[in-house]
Scaffold this motif. Structure first.
Motif, PDB file in Angstrom:
ATOM      1  N   PRO A   3       3.187 -21.858 -45.100  1.00  0.00           N
ATOM      2  CA  PRO A   3       4.088 -21.659 -46.246  1.00  0.00           C
ATOM      3  C   PRO A   3       3.605 -20.545 -47.176  1.00  0.00           C
ATOM      4  N   PHE A   4       2.267 -20.433 -47.309  1.00  0.00           N
ATOM      5  CA  PHE A   4       1.718 -19.373 -48.156  1.00  0.00           C
ATOM      6  C   PHE A   4       2.012 -18.001 -47.544  1.00  0.00           C
ATOM      7  N   GLN A   5       1.933 -17.903 -46.232  1.00  0.00           N
ATOM      8  CA  GLN A   5       2.259 -16.650 -45.558  1.00  0.00           C
ATOM      9  C   GLN A   5       3.732 -16.281 -45.749  1.00  0.00           C
ATOM     10  N   CYS A   6       4.584 -17.288 -45.720  1.00  0.00           N
ATOM     11  CA  CYS A   6       6.017 -17.020 -45.914  1.00  0.00           C
ATOM     12  C   CYS A   6       6.294 -16.462 -47.316  1.00  0.00           C
ATOM     13  N   LYS A   7       5.537 -16.962 -48.308  1.00  0.00           N
ATOM     14  CA  LYS A   7       5.700 -16.413 -49.652  1.00  0.00           C
ATOM     15  C   LYS A   7       5.170 -14.980 -49.726  1.00  0.00           C
ATOM     16  N   LEU A   8       4.056 -14.740 -49.046  1.00  0.00           N
ATOM     17  CA  LEU A   8       3.501 -13.393 -49.040  1.00  0.00           C
ATOM     18  C   LEU A   8       4.431 -12.397 -48.342  1.00  0.00           C
ATOM     19  N   GLY A  13       6.023  -7.529 -47.228  1.00  0.00           N
ATOM     20  CA  GLY A  13       6.991  -7.025 -46.271  1.00  0.00           C
ATOM     21  C   GLY A  13       6.631  -7.246 -44.820  1.00  0.00           C
ATOM     22  N   SER A  14       5.464  -7.766 -44.550  1.00  0.00           N
ATOM     23  CA  SER A  14       5.060  -8.014 -43.173  1.00  0.00           C
ATOM     24  C   SER A  14       5.511  -9.411 -42.755  1.00  0.00           C
ATOM     25  N   PRO A  15       6.000  -9.591 -41.523  1.00  0.00           N
ATOM     26  CA  PRO A  15       6.412 -10.934 -41.075  1.00  0.00           C
ATOM     27  C   PRO A  15       5.243 -11.912 -41.119  1.00  0.00           C
ATOM     28  N   ALA A  16       5.524 -13.159 -41.496  1.00  0.00           N
ATOM     29  CA  ALA A  16       4.475 -14.165 -41.600  1.00  0.00           C
ATOM     30  C   ALA A  16       3.752 -14.363 -40.276  1.00  0.00           C
ATOM     31  N   SER A  17       4.478 -14.234 -39.187  1.00  0.00           N
ATOM     32  CA  SER A  17       3.871 -14.443 -37.871  1.00  0.00           C
ATOM     33  C   SER A  17       2.930 -13.318 -37.470  1.00  0.00           C
ATOM     34  N   CYS A  36      -5.774 -21.097 -39.982  1.00  0.00           N
ATOM     35  CA  CYS A  36      -5.198 -22.347 -39.485  1.00  0.00           C
ATOM     36  C   CYS A  36      -3.843 -22.571 -40.140  1.00  0.00           C
ATOM     37  N   ASP A  37      -2.797 -22.484 -39.342  1.00  0.00           N
ATOM     38  CA  ASP A  37      -1.448 -22.586 -39.905  1.00  0.00           C
ATOM     39  C   ASP A  37      -1.184 -23.962 -40.515  1.00  0.00           C
ATOM     40  N   GLU A  38      -1.800 -25.016 -39.943  1.00  0.00           N
ATOM     41  CA  GLU A  38      -1.536 -26.374 -40.416  1.00  0.00           C
ATOM     42  C   GLU A  38      -2.384 -26.752 -41.617  1.00  0.00           C
ATOM     43  N   ALA A  39      -3.417 -25.974 -41.906  1.00  0.00           N
ATOM     44  CA  ALA A  39      -4.327 -26.332 -42.997  1.00  0.00           C
ATOM     45  C   ALA A  39      -3.689 -26.036 -44.336  1.00  0.00           C
ATOM     46  N   LEU A  40      -4.085 -26.829 -45.336  1.00  0.00           N
ATOM     47  CA  LEU A  40      -3.623 -26.591 -46.691  1.00  0.00           C
ATOM     48  C   LEU A  40      -4.486 -25.516 -47.329  1.00  0.00           C
ATOM     49  N   LEU A  41      -3.896 -24.763 -48.246  1.00  0.00           N
ATOM     50  CA  LEU A  41      -4.637 -23.692 -48.895  1.00  0.00           C
ATOM     51  C   LEU A  41      -5.825 -24.254 -49.671  1.00  0.00           C
ATOM     52  N   ASP A  56      -1.824  -6.554 -41.490  1.00  0.00           N
ATOM     53  CA  ASP A  56      -0.512  -6.514 -40.827  1.00  0.00           C
ATOM     54  C   ASP A  56      -0.704  -6.180 -39.356  1.00  0.00           C
ATOM     55  N   ARG A  57      -0.305  -7.093 -38.472  1.00  0.00           N
ATOM     56  CA  ARG A  57      -0.383  -6.879 -37.019  1.00  0.00           C
ATOM     57  C   ARG A  57       0.977  -6.552 -36.414  1.00  0.00           C
ATOM     58  N   SER A  58       1.976  -6.199 -37.263  1.00  0.00           N
ATOM     59  CA  SER A  58       3.322  -5.938 -36.748  1.00  0.00           C
ATOM     60  C   SER A  58       3.442  -4.574 -36.084  1.00  0.00           C
ATOM     61  N   GLY A  59       2.500  -3.681 -36.346  1.00  0.00           N
ATOM     62  CA  GLY A  59       2.556  -2.345 -35.756  1.00  0.00           C
ATOM     63  C   GLY A  59       3.262  -1.335 -36.634  1.00  0.00           C
ATOM     64  N   ALA A  60       3.808  -1.744 -37.766  1.00  0.00           N
ATOM     65  CA  ALA A  60       4.472  -0.815 -38.676  1.00  0.00           C
ATOM     66  C   ALA A  60       3.441   0.096 -39.323  1.00  0.00           C
ATOM     67  N   ARG A  61       3.759   1.355 -39.467  1.00  0.00           N
ATOM     68  CA  ARG A  61       2.851   2.326 -40.055  1.00  0.00           C
ATOM     69  C   ARG A  61       3.234   2.558 -41.511  1.00  0.00           C
ATOM     70  N   ILE A  62       2.239   2.822 -42.329  1.00  0.00           N
ATOM     71  CA  ILE A  62       2.483   3.113 -43.736  1.00  0.00           C
ATOM     72  C   ILE A  62       3.298   4.403 -43.850  1.00  0.00           C
ATOM     73  N   GLY A  63       4.374   4.329 -44.576  1.00  0.00           N
ATOM     74  CA  GLY A  63       5.215   5.502 -44.733  1.00  0.00           C
ATOM     75  C   GLY A  63       6.172   5.722 -43.575  1.00  0.00           C
ATOM     76  N   GLU A  64       6.235   4.770 -42.653  1.00  0.00           N
ATOM     77  CA  GLU A  64       7.076   4.955 -41.469  1.00  0.00           C
ATOM     78  C   GLU A  64       8.537   5.148 -41.846  1.00  0.00           C
ATOM     79  N   TYR A  65       8.993   4.444 -42.864  1.00  0.00           N
ATOM     80  CA  TYR A  65      10.401   4.508 -43.229  1.00  0.00           C
ATOM     81  C   TYR A  65      10.640   5.421 -44.431  1.00  0.00           C
ATOM     82  N   GLU A  66       9.575   5.865 -45.102  1.00  0.00           N
ATOM     83  CA  GLU A  66       9.720   6.813 -46.207  1.00  0.00           C
ATOM     84  C   GLU A  66       9.724   8.259 -45.708  1.00  0.00           C
TER      85      GLU A  66
END
Length: 214
Positions: A3-8, A13-17, A36-41, A56-66
């Protein structure tokens, strides 16, 4: 932690997964990974002033869309654009504007040739050493001597030019332009004008009246 990742995700802008989280102390010491995804913060040594670092492990590069230079652009084939009925090229072609105005282009070319022929004829009638009167649009009449007649395409606009030596220092140079000398005269007595501004004739030098003074 999930849940903390989802808020982040809303913040970074990076997907929680695709997040790896690291916990740092107030002294910037790595306290561990929040992996640990199941652990409490609260099960991690989180205290006031701690910092969570997101990887960020999504592969997006900084400035990719700018940076639009990194965006692949669609390029239409010349033949496809030529056949498009709603293009600017088609619009100009239908109205015969610009380079599609063949009649206008031919007319302007003929007019230019006629002007050049007239200018050449006027230049041919101006003998070197002859006295003349110069009437440039927007300037007073000046008397001068013709010192040069010809084309000066290396230093001026194309066409014929007449180099004159004025009777008074009303010119722009001493007969040389751009390091090239065309005729001799005193500084500020020389000028180049178009043939249509020159009228040859018996124009005596203007008397400044100095000889009448003692």
């Amino acid at each position: 932690v999930r849940p903390f990742q989802c808020k982040l995700e809303l913040v970074v802008g990076s997907p929680a997964s695709c997040m790896d989280l690291e916990l740092y102390s107030t002294e910037e010491e790595l306290l561990g990974r929040l992996d640990c995804d199941e652990a409490l913060l609260g099960s991690y040594p989180v205290a006031d002033g701690c910092r969570v670092h997101v990887i960020d492990r999504s592969g997006a590069r900084i400035g990719e869309y700018e940076d639009v230079s990194q965006v692949e652009k669609y390029e239409m084939a010349e033949s496809d654009y030529e056949n498009r009925p709603e293009s600017l090229r088609s619009f100009l072609r239908q109205r015969r504007w610009g380079r599609y105005d063949t009649e206008g282009t031919q007319r302007r070319a003929a007019e230019q040739q006629q002007r050049q022929a007239q200018e050449a004829a006027l230049a041919a009638a101006l003998p070197l050493g002859a006295r003349c009167q110069v009437q440039v649009p927007g300037q007073p009449c000046k008397r001068a001597t013709i010192m040069y007649v010809g084309t000066c395409q290396t230093d001026f606009k194309p066409g014929y030019w007449v180099g004159v030596r004025y009777d008074e220092p009303l010119g722009k140079h001493d007969g040389s332009v751009g390091g090239r000398r065309y005729f001799e005269c005193q500084p500020k007595y020389g000028a180049f004008v178009k043939p249509q501004s020159v009228t040859p004739g018996d124009f005596p030098e203007e008397d400044d009246g100095l000889e009448d003074e003692l």
